[in-house]
Scaffold this motif. Structure first.
Motif: not given
Lengths: 467, 505, 467, 505
Positions: B338-345, A49-66
């Motif tokens: 928050p549920v959407v946020l978690k699914a996004y993550a 599927m055409n989705l963004p590349k997964a973050f390769k670490s929890e740290y990068e994911l977290r920094r992105h969402v924050e």
């Protein structure tokens, strides 16, 4: 083109290729691709599927969402006066502690044995809300207040065999739309006007519209516009006279000081638990409840689960279980059960229980009093500003009130934009839903507002209307 | 723990938390605030809530939590159809940030760009995963998603003036009960298709019921049995031929991510339970999200607002649905953010390759479990013998019941003694003495083996020591419950106050 | 004047006056004042202490403390390059989840039965660190690395019966002072010089200073200044030749890629667990560990608790308990036990266990590699700036390195002030502790720094030195 | 749960968390980074850590946490001397804010004004509570507080040139073992005072040992017995007459807050365990703070830095201790800041009236428990018969042991079956068959009564069914441990690798 998987992923133990091979061997298969053999090829995707590349670490994911979330401005950094169905109250630390416990957070549909704690916590929530509203039956929570209200009037319709529902004109438009969609096509909502001076339900109009087709009269206390509906007893009487059911929506944070609707004739009470320990969560903290007397004709019309206490084979031990399970769509009757049941907002129910157990009678009483004092103070101070009426109506407000900006010559939209620049979120603009109010806004003041906060609002409003 | 009911902990005078009071200056200006309440509207007697100190309230709920078997502490296999998988802790930390918890849903769009972007992007990803053209996150549970679908169906036919004529919705007996119950709320007559001998919805029977009265076909695929209907396209085609719509119950899409989509199977609508397939925790039963997607043609009927992007900022779009046929709204504000946020993550931690891996491992785990259980003499599973199931299987232990008199309900209670979930089936039991198991991608092979061994052990007990099963549980939090009162209006007690009244009487 | 109490306080169930009266009656007393009768009146306070008024609600308390804390600037909003004994690493969410579990958070001194989980978690932490350092014995953690180092050399002194400890001149001054205070008066710390080019321990000076009075040679890897000490084997050899014990301090975050000191002759290994899952906490995340071989002469010199695994009366069941309890000051010998034991930092030990179990061998290896790549990149890029040496020494750095600003004509203090204005916390100023370096600073780069972060630093440094 | 050792969960290839990698651009510039490590310094074999997926690691530690009896779930009475009280959850939430967790201790003072203010104010409050003139929060446990006191003593006499002469420190047998052990590390000879027949430190014996060799007198009051020494001022006066210093072990000052202070009793120094008296959670044994206070005269010897306020900003003061006699430093940076923060919040939630209430209720609870237990035939408590204890009591059940052979250790194991803590005593047991109980202000009367009833029940069993006690625990997490291996070097196993080696051998 082949589809690739993500091997050795921390969330998926069996994404280890060697383990997969071992298990596939056990199944007599050679590759993961040989799974899903029942799905016709023409239905299968041929590439990833055409989705963004997964973050390769929890740290990068977290920094992105924050980083993304940092673009939100909060009601902590700013001073918030928005209410209108989602209210900023103080959430005691213990509420968050309990609802973030992994056991509650990740439990689901266990049985009364392995999930004894879940059953007990929800039974206790039912029992605690029951005391607050002074009724004997409370359900496992629904999605939100409108859902609870919609189900309440559907219950009334089934009980009376009638199809018309009277609702106040002065109610939340969002709630009205939700109820309308949920009640349609077979139930009809009919709006009852309000008194222009007091905002109270217009009893004359009510009497005009009520008939022997009326299943229920639904009204709210405090009303959507924040004031105390004083004619509860009369409204219930009018409903009952006509064989209709009195359904009252209530903000539970008011019940430390306001009479529970059961005292003025309510047969069904509903409302939102969000004020009882839920953060605003951009609207994610809503949770509806429904309460009735312990009469079979009411109980059997609940679509929700109702947890009951029951004895076990050990003397004195408490067990729990579903009361009258077969009423629900989970029972044998499916669509012939009552509406439907499913995942709704149980964790907020548990949290509301923690909140009420922590607050106790005294806490709820003080809460109500503080809110009333602070909102009256805000009305009074705002009224002192030239061109502003702190309260459009002359009824007594609980925590919300309609501020009339008409004489300022500015729109609420403008005012709110200017307030926002000063770090203040002004009240909800009512000009669209209630054009008859002109430029008015629904302000909310709770126990979290200090005198300083209110004074800051007053000063800011004074400044911006003169800009 | 032998923890009392919370009311039993009450001691007059104790406080759990202190509430802010109005400042003296405020009191000086407005008085006590409550005297203004009309006398008859004032609460006369304080609510009979318990009075408990904070440490005791905490201890109470900590103990209750320990008496709850969440996925964090348990091998989750026994909750078939529920897709109880790992809910990553990092997502919880993110959802507890004040930038989400302390945000009011009516704030100006400029102050909520973060969460709007997350919701918008999640919509885009859901579109790619399903092939639909637009999602709403308002429905806050799977059943509300179905209600939304049924409401869209009605709106669609209302616009066409066919609402009265199109009064039937077709589903199957192995679809979720809400696929029937929620449309029924919207006034639809429900028609069930039963399975053929392979467990597929019977196409011949289907053909006889599809007609101009068919508003929609709402179905899960695979169904509760884990059997995938390979002729699904023929079903949806047929409905379309008669002018009806097709709604796909993808509450549990865990076995299909990146493998096949709603669009290709011919559906006009679908919904995903973010709390199932997309890993957000179930919270004892919500809050949750039943993300509901539709094709472009049906977009205008969705509840408002939708979330859009104008190239520089995210905004709440009320325009698309600004027509008399929109269903208006199904839940306050915009659902459970928050549920959407978690699914996004969760999606961002897996990407398309990870989602594909999820589906493949879920199916691998399920077929491994399936094979191992079928090797047990007393276990069977009706339909498509020898073929693969998708993400779950509904088994039967009728043989064991015939042999020993022990029912699936007895086995269920006994499994609790080993700290294991075990779910039977929705009602009615079309499969006799059913067990529905769904391992998802979360358990390891060792976990599966442990679950299998435990089942074997208990089945063995049924033959060798049935008494221990009949009187189970023995080591769970409480013992066998006498359920007789729960259906008796004179005895049931749904609240403590009601219990006190009835137990005194 | 009387002293007043705070009645009906939520934290104190028995602050309810009626309950107090009941209990006092039971004791034959009339008032709370009659308690404390054993304390002479002249020692008693006669009025309430002079403290600020208590906040009257949890909300006000929280708002107050949050307001205070908002005056702190964090390493999340800013870009931080400070290390020097407290390092900014990524803390996996699972670490916080576990160490905030109420059960672990509020447990203390239970027995191996009711606190089985605490014992097992700490036994596992010991076992996991043991694998990382490749030794068989690890203790329940001490306060911090300096405490662990101080105890390590005291152990060495008791084992050898000698009193002199050789330590590197190029070590953290804070650590040196802590060790000095803890070792005094009977042990003497003697500093061994470093090579001016490489920063490595000066082996000639070491040979000059070592003698048969030397109990231990203590050195670190990576060194305080960040580089890999390459002569570990030689240093240990020199120590052993003279009958002294080789004590090596180590940053555990390096051990995925660096050889464990046990491979180059270390007899005792110590270090700080803070990099393994502890937030910086303004210095509150430190936690020291000590590891040795499983030899009685070492084990019996530990002052710390050592949890061991043991059988129970049920076959195959694991139990836990204190190994050689009587060595400790909690045993029968009190001050004749080994130093002393008490509350130290057990929760961080458990957390380090969670971290290592989560990271696994691969995670630790990748961590080490990432850090090395990123810090080498930072050194290289900084070196490209005119007037700056990215690394003062020509040894290989692990995650920290000394940046030489001497040729910029600016002091580190000035540079850091200017960087701070750009939202960057520059490295620790070494000009006071190592005046011989002139204007140099110790920079720390870890896995949390992205290329963009490092580039941002480089750009900012270039700007500020030319200001 | 029957939870394996974590190494037993390892499966090759599983990952618990992914670590950020260097960007490709970085790799392009510097290569793989690790090739530069001198070959002999490079790790050859990966550490033998387990390989476990994240859900399994989580489940493991969740289960272990449930197997731990923290104060959050338990009635804490049985941990005498440890002052295990309620740790309010609001304080935990505050201490988890990034404004404290994500702060580096070497940041510029201007960026840490919040925590510096909190530490400064807490110092002021501690001064008021104790009467001392300055506190340091560096000591990160009670024993390190004592070490700090002993170090100050030595520094003080070093400046006076008396360090060699003053080589004795006096304490009592019922003070904490660390009151002896920590000064011994600083080279002091320890002299013990035994109690007189009332349980007070024997003043006559004391007089014979105080001399010019006395560096300090370090003592708890009340001691472990809960007996307060009313003549304490005579003791401190005598020491002062001989030129010595007095250090007050107030690790547990819970019964004295707002009632009496170190200053009035003549002490020059004291320390408070913030994790005891000031409610910060014990965390299985730290991190913690032993806040150490001294008089103005001794301030200059404290470890650096102290925290001060110049009227506009808070700063780290290195000046006061900038002298050759300062003890320098006892712990890195400035101690455990989050613990100080929690103690600050606790004090602010109680104020002086609340602290007084804490002390009074702690003493009330203790004397209530004392009275009730003394009514039991087999329980006794040596010393000051019929008089009050302060916050705890050391009991003896020698009679029960004589009657039945059941020891206090046996009773301890049996109490675990009821989910209760029960602590005997520090070693050696000066009181035979001891129990040390300290209820603090946290339990309610009901909690106390429940604990008393449980004790009575178990004592009764000792007479009527001693076997059940000897073989206890029966319902705890594990059964009676064979401790014989723990003191045997050939058998003890302090790590899993060591266990594997020895169990194979």
């Amino acid at each position: 083109m082949a589809i690739n998987g993500f091997k050795n992923h921390p969330y998926i133990p069996n994404s280890v290729p060697e383990v997969q091979e071992e298990m596939l061997r056990e199944l007599g298969l050679n590759s993961l691709e040989e799974l899903h053999e029942e799905i016709p090829d023409e239905l299968k995707l041929k590439e990833n599927m055409n989705l963004p590349k997964a973050f390769k670490s929890e740290y990068e994911l977290r920094r992105h969402v924050e980083e993304l979330l940092s673009r939100n401005k909060t009601c902590k950094e700013n001073l918030n006066f928005l209410g209108a169905g989602c209210w900023q109250h103080y959430v005691p630390a213990i509420c968050d502690e309990i609802n973030s416990r992994g056991e509650f957070l990740t439990a689901y549909g266990g049985e009364p044995y392995n999930d004894h704690g879940r059953f007990q916590a929800l039974f206790e929530y039912q029992s605690l809300v029951a005391e607050l509203v002074d009724m004997d039956i409370v359900n496992v929570p629904t999605m939100d207040w409108p859902q609870a209200a919609a189900t309440s009037v559907r219950m009334a319709s089934r009980i009376t065999g009638r199809k018309e529902i009277l609702v106040p004109r002065a109610m939340d438009r969002e709630k009205f739309l939700i109820m309308k969609n949920y009640c349609g096509p077979d139930l009809i909502l009919i709006e009852v006007d309000y008194d222009k001076e007091t905002g109270q339900l217009d009893l004359v109009d009510l009497k005009n519209k009520i008939s022997n087709k009326t299943a229920a009269v639904y009204f709210e206390n405090p009303s959507f516009l924040g004031f105390i509906e004083e004619n509860g007893q009369k409204i219930s009487y009018i409903a009952h006279e006509m064989g209709a059911i009195s359904v009252v929506g209530v903000d539970p944070s008011s019940l430390g000081v306001l009479a529970p609707p059961s005292e003025y004739g309510a047969d069904i009470i509903c409302g939102d638990l969000q004020p009882l320990g839920m953060h605003m969560n951009y609207g994610g903290g809503q949770s509806g409840f429904i309460a009735t007397r312990d009469e079979e004709k009411y109980v059997m019309e609940f679509p929700s689960r109702l947890f009951g206490i029951a004895p076990t084979c050990v003397d004195g031990e408490y067990g729990f279980g579903d009361v009258a399970y077969d009423r629900t769509s989970f029972g044998h009757h499916r669509e012939h059960g009552k509406e439907y049941v499913g995942t709704q907002s149980a964790l907020w129910g548990i949290t509301a229980g923690v909140y009420l157990a922590t607050m106790g009678p005294k806490g709820m009483e003080e809460l109500g009093q503080t809110i009333m004092q602070k909102s009256q103070y805000a009305i009074k101070r705002l009224s002192e500003i030239k061109g502003i009426k702190g309260s459009l109506f002359n009824s007594i407000s609980f925590k919300e009130f309609v501020v009339d900006f008409n004489e300022t010559g500015k729109t609420v939209k403008e005012i709110n934009r200017l307030l926002m620049e000063k770090g203040i979120f002004g009240g909800k603009d009512l000009s669209k839903d209630f054009p008859e109010f002109g430029q008015s806004a629904l302000y909310c003041v709770t126990e979290i507002h200090t005198k300083t906060d209110i004074d800051k609002l007053v000063t800011a409003v004074e400044q911006v209307i003169n800009m | 723990w032998d923890e009392p009911i919370i009311f039993e902990l009450s001691k007059k005078g104790e406080r759990g938390v202190l509430v802010p009071k109005a400042e003296e200056e405020i009191t000086a200006v407005v008085g006590d605030g409550v005297s203004k309440i009309p006398q008859h509207m004032r609460r006369k007697k304080a609510a009979n809530l318990p009075e408990i100190s904070q440490p005791r309230v905490l201890r109470h709920y900590m103990r209750l939590s320990q008496e709850t078997l969440g996925a964090d502490v348990n091998i989750e296999i026994g909750q078939g159809t529920c897709t109880v998988k790992y809910s990553p802790k990092v997502n919880e930390l993110l959802a507890r940030l004040p930038q989400i918890t302390e945000v009011h849903p009516l704030q100006d769009e400029s102050t909520v760009q973060g969460i709007l972007e997350i919701m918008y992007k999640t919509d885009l990803y859901m579109r790619e995963i399903s092939g639909m053209d637009r999602f709403t996150f308002q429905p806050s549970g799977g059943s509300q998603g179905i209600l939304t679908i049924a409401s869209v169906v009605r709106a669609y036919f209302e616009e066409r003036g066919e609402a009265d004529k199109r009064d039937e919705i077709i589903t199957t007996i192995y679809s979720h009960p809400s696929d029937a119950a929620a449309p029924a709320v919207k006034g639809y007559k429900i028609i069930y298709i039963h399975p053929d001998e392979n467990g597929h919805p019977d196409f011949e029977a289907f053909k006889t019921v599809v007609s101009e009265r068919t508003a929609a076909f709402i179905v899960a695929n695979p169904e509760d049995t884990g059997v995938y209907n390979p002729r699904i396209k023929e079903f949806t085609n047929l409905v379309h031929e008669f002018g009806g719509l097709c709604g796909y119950d993808q509450a549990n899409a865990n076995g299909l991510l990146g493998v096949t989509r709603a669009k290709e199977a011919g559906f006009d609508m679908c919904f995903f339970n973010l709390h199932k397939t997309f890993s957000t925790p179930h919270g004892c039963g919500g809050p949750a999200t039943g993300a509901t997607g539709v094709t472009k043609e049906l977009e205008k009927y969705l509840p408002a607002p939708l979330i859009d992007y104008d190239g520089s900022k995210y905004f709440l779009n009320y325009e698309i649905t600004n027509n008399p046929y929109s269903i208006g709204k199904v839940r306050l504000f915009n659902g459970v953010a928050p549920v959407v946020l978690k699914a996004y993550a969760w999606i961002m931690s897996l990407g398309s390759e990870g989602l594909y891996e999820v589906a493949k491992v879920a199916v691998l785990n399920n077929n491994y479990l399936f094979k191992k259980l079928m090797e047990i003499d007393c276990v069977d599973a009706p339909y498509i013998k020898g073929k693969q199931r998708v993400e779950q299987v509904r088994y039967t232990i009728k043989k064991l019941t015939n042999d020993t008199g022990i029912t699936t309900g007895d086995i269920q209670r006994r499994m609790m003694d080993f700290g294991m979930h075990y779910w039977t089936s929705h009602h009615p039991y079309y499969v006799p003495e059913p067990i529905t198991l769904e391992p998802t991608e979360t358990p390891s092979k060792e976990d599966l083996d442990e679950y299998i061994e435990t089942l074997k052990h208990v089945f063995n007990e049924a033959y060798e020591n049935p008494e221990i099963i009949k009187t189970a549980p023995h080591r769970s939090v409480c013992h066998k419950i006498d359920e007789s009162s729960l259906d008796n209006p004179d005895e049931w007690a749904i609240t403590w106050r009601s219990y006190l009244k009835k137990s005194k009487a």
